[in-house]
Design a protein around this motif. Structure first.
Motif, PDB file in Angstrom:
ATOM      1  N   ALA A 287       4.645 -13.240   5.046  1.00 32.62           N
ATOM      2  CA  ALA A 287       4.103 -12.115   5.826  1.00 32.62           C
ATOM      3  C   ALA A 287       4.009 -10.872   4.956  1.00 32.62           C
ATOM      4  CB  ALA A 287       4.986 -11.855   7.046  1.00 32.62           C
ATOM      5  N   GLY A 288       4.990 -10.696   4.058  1.00 28.50           N
ATOM      6  CA  GLY A 288       4.971  -9.533   3.174  1.00 28.50           C
ATOM      7  C   GLY A 288       3.828  -9.600   2.175  1.00 28.50           C
ATOM      8  N   LEU A 289       3.626 -10.777   1.595  1.00 31.08           N
ATOM      9  CA  LEU A 289       2.533 -10.929   0.631  1.00 31.08           C
ATOM     10  C   LEU A 289       1.180 -10.765   1.332  1.00 31.08           C
ATOM     11  CD1 LEU A 289       4.030 -13.864  -1.485  1.00 31.08           C
ATOM     12  CD2 LEU A 289       3.531 -11.546  -2.323  1.00 31.08           C
ATOM     13  N   ALA A 290       1.086 -11.305   2.552  1.00 30.98           N
ATOM     14  CA  ALA A 290      -0.172 -11.183   3.307  1.00 30.98           C
ATOM     15  C   ALA A 290      -0.453  -9.726   3.660  1.00 30.98           C
ATOM     16  CB  ALA A 290      -0.115 -12.049   4.565  1.00 30.98           C
ATOM     17  N   ALA A 291       0.593  -8.974   4.039  1.00 29.27           N
ATOM     18  CA  ALA A 291       0.412  -7.557   4.369  1.00 29.27           C
ATOM     19  C   ALA A 291      -0.052  -6.781   3.137  1.00 29.27           C
ATOM     20  CB  ALA A 291       1.721  -6.985   4.910  1.00 29.27           C
ATOM     21  N   THR A 292       0.511  -7.119   1.993  1.00 31.36           N
ATOM     22  CA  THR A 292       0.115  -6.453   0.749  1.00 31.36           C
ATOM     23  C   THR A 292      -1.353  -6.722   0.448  1.00 31.36           C
ATOM     24  OG1 THR A 292       2.323  -6.906  -0.089  1.00 31.36           O
ATOM     25  CG2 THR A 292       0.684  -6.231  -1.697  1.00 31.36           C
ATOM     26  N   ARG A 293      -1.700  -8.007   0.519  1.00 37.58           N
ATOM     27  CA  ARG A 293      -3.082  -8.409   0.249  1.00 37.58           C
ATOM     28  C   ARG A 293      -4.050  -7.700   1.204  1.00 37.58           C
ATOM     29  NH1 ARG A 293      -7.561 -10.622  -2.345  1.00 37.58           N
ATOM     30  NH2 ARG A 293      -8.820 -11.658  -0.780  1.00 37.58           N
ATOM     31  N   ALA A 294      -3.671  -7.618   2.471  1.00 35.96           N
ATOM     32  CA  ALA A 294      -4.544  -6.980   3.456  1.00 35.96           C
ATOM     33  C   ALA A 294      -4.753  -5.505   3.125  1.00 35.96           C
ATOM     34  CB  ALA A 294      -3.949  -7.140   4.864  1.00 35.96           C
ATOM     35  N   LYS A 295      -3.668  -4.849   2.688  1.00 39.47           N
ATOM     36  CA  LYS A 295      -3.785  -3.412   2.383  1.00 39.47           C
ATOM     37  C   LYS A 295      -4.594  -3.180   1.113  1.00 39.47           C
ATOM     38  CE  LYS A 295       0.351  -1.684   4.677  1.00 39.47           C
ATOM     39  NZ  LYS A 295       1.723  -1.241   4.472  1.00 39.47           N
ATOM     40  N   VAL A 296      -4.457  -4.097   0.129  1.00 39.13           N
ATOM     41  CA  VAL A 296      -5.227  -3.957  -1.109  1.00 39.13           C
ATOM     42  C   VAL A 296      -6.713  -4.002  -0.791  1.00 39.13           C
ATOM     43  CG1 VAL A 296      -5.850  -5.108  -3.276  1.00 39.13           C
ATOM     44  CG2 VAL A 296      -3.445  -4.946  -2.594  1.00 39.13           C
ATOM     45  N   ASN A 297      -7.079  -4.888   0.130  1.00 46.99           N
ATOM     46  CA  ASN A 297      -8.497  -5.073   0.437  1.00 46.99           C
ATOM     47  C   ASN A 297      -9.019  -4.081   1.474  1.00 46.99           C
ATOM     48  OD1 ASN A 297      -8.219  -7.154  -1.276  1.00 46.99           O
ATOM     49  ND2 ASN A 297      -9.206  -8.688   0.029  1.00 46.99           N
ATOM     50  N   ALA A 298      -8.103  -3.322   2.086  1.00 45.69           N
ATOM     51  CA  ALA A 298      -8.532  -2.421   3.156  1.00 45.69           C
ATOM     52  C   ALA A 298      -9.275  -1.211   2.588  1.00 45.69           C
ATOM     53  CB  ALA A 298      -7.313  -1.970   3.966  1.00 45.69           C
TER      54      ALA A 298
END
Lengths: 298, 298
Positions: A287-298
């Protein structure tokens, strides 16, 4: 198989990779090529051995990796960020040098605290994941393990944290010290664990004496392996809880880890009137890695 | 060379033999054939390799041996005697089976305590030797080492004792734990030792947290090897002193051990207002074996 990006949890002893579509895992792979077994040039080949089937020629796939892979002895150093701060900051990801054009690798930095001196690397991602799984959580996150961490979270930031060597002490004492003679085998006794926890909490300053008592009782009154192992675990976890009192006292506590060890911590905390919620460590890191990835692409 | 009898100090890792005339050493020899490296049939040959030059054909030479040689894994078991009791009782020596007619070997039994469970083997001889060197001593004897012992002596008897794993913990943590990364090398800082002692005594329940702080300070603020080693030692000795308070508080204390470690304990005790006397461990064990031999022959 459509692979959107790749999440990697890369510690000292293990490497775990997950082929992701958004926040969903579509495939996973694991090896024992942890940081401890690799030199600097060994990281990219070790990763490719796991993830090559998920890559597409002519396309660049993003890889986000957390853990000791970002330490000074890792693939590339991702310098610690200083608390108080959010557990993750997409702008602080550090690119790792790669030769293979099919991947772009970014490393998650760990956290540091000046006073008292402390560091974490990998747990910041589990903490971010826990916040993502329990939105708006304020309180304390306990991450039991080789080096247990307690972190105080407020308004989405890690305010302070503290590391305890509980898991490593258990391994050293049960496998490499004189206590190992009474600990060869299986079994567990809840009552011995509970007594160890209570003993350490009541008289934490006597831990050094209580430890040898396990060996002495084995010699002169036949203490069982199951009782010896459980008491050692109870004494060490009790000592950790005695020191972590400012963290758990009167706080909402979430324990993030594997089922067995989290259950022991929850059991011990319950005797202190603390009802902890449990989150699986693997869920938290993804969940932490996914949240990071989502924010990078936001 | 006239050899009256032979004194033997036989621990887990070393074997030390002394050719004696009364209480005087006329020759000595040492090997690394400690109990840990021998099976039951290996003890007599290992001893003969050291002492053969001191034996006379057609004459039986007495050998008195203390230490792990008398444990269940040793040459022959000399069962523990229960405290309260005098540290040595000539009537409780146990004969070890021998094939060579030139020697008669007797083993000194260790001591046990039912509550709290504890055992010692070898230290009882050092305690007896200390009483022989300091006749009429009443008070507390501290024997630092791999497994430190504190013993309360009154009217020539060991009233109670307590073992601490301080030395073994230092070895494990400095050589086998994550702390080893900041401890490769030499050097020592008295100020860091003193701070560790004071810290552990003031907040003994926080030891589990203080330990990882050594590693963290090494990573984020460059703590030196000398300071790291000395602080670890200070924390562990301070924790021992916190638990041993009922032993040293308001008591006459004698420290029995090697110069370096005894000096560290004396320094730490001095900060608590305790002026300890020092006795060399080697002197104490020889005096204890000589006192035993003298009583056997009386």
């Amino acid at each position: 198989m459509m692979v959107d990006w790749i999440a990697v949890d890369w510690g000292t002893t293990n490497l775990r990779a997950f082929a992701m579509q958004g926040a969903a895992v579509v495939a996973q792979a694991m090896s024992d090529e942890g940081m401890g077994r690799l030199d600097r040039d060994g990281f990219e080949p070790a990763l490719l051995r796991l993830i090559a089937p998920w890559l597409t020629e002519g396309k660049v796939t993003d890889v986000v990796a957390c853990g000791m892979v970002g330490s000074r002895q890792g693939w590339h150093e991702a310098p610690y960020r200083a608390v108080p701060c959010a557990p993750l900051d997409p702008g602080s990801l550090v690119a790792a040098p790669t030769r293979d054009g099919r991947i772009r690798v970014r490393l998650v930095p760990g956290l540091k605290q000046a006073q008292p001196a402390d560091v974490m690397r990998g747990e910041e991602t589990q903490i971010a994941g826990t916040l993502s799984l329990l939105p708006g959580f304020d309180g304390v996150i306990c991450l039991p393990g080789t080096h247990s961490k307690w972190a105080h979270l407020s308004a989405g930031e890690v305010v302070s944290f503290q590391t305890f060597m509980t898991g490593e002490m258990f391994a050293l004492l049960s496998q490499a010290s004189v206590l190992r003679h009474g600990m060869q085998g299986e079994g567990w006794e809840d009552a011995a664990f509970d007594a160890g926890v209570a003993d350490a909490l009541a008289r934490p300053e006597r831990i050094g004496a209580k430890l040898f008592g396990i060996r002495a009782e084995g010699l002169i009154s036949g203490l069982s392996v199951a009782a010896a192992r459980a008491r050692l675990s109870g004494l060490l976890i009790g000592m950790e809880l005695a020191a972590a009192r400012p963290y758990w006292l009167g706080q909402a506590v979430v324990i993030v880890g594997s089922e067995g060890i989290s259950g022991s911590y929850a059991r011990a905390l319950k005797t202190l009137g603390v009802e902890a919620r449990l989150v699986t460590g693997g869920d938290a890191v993804l969940a932490g890695l996914a949240a990071t990835r989502a924010k990078v692409n936001a």
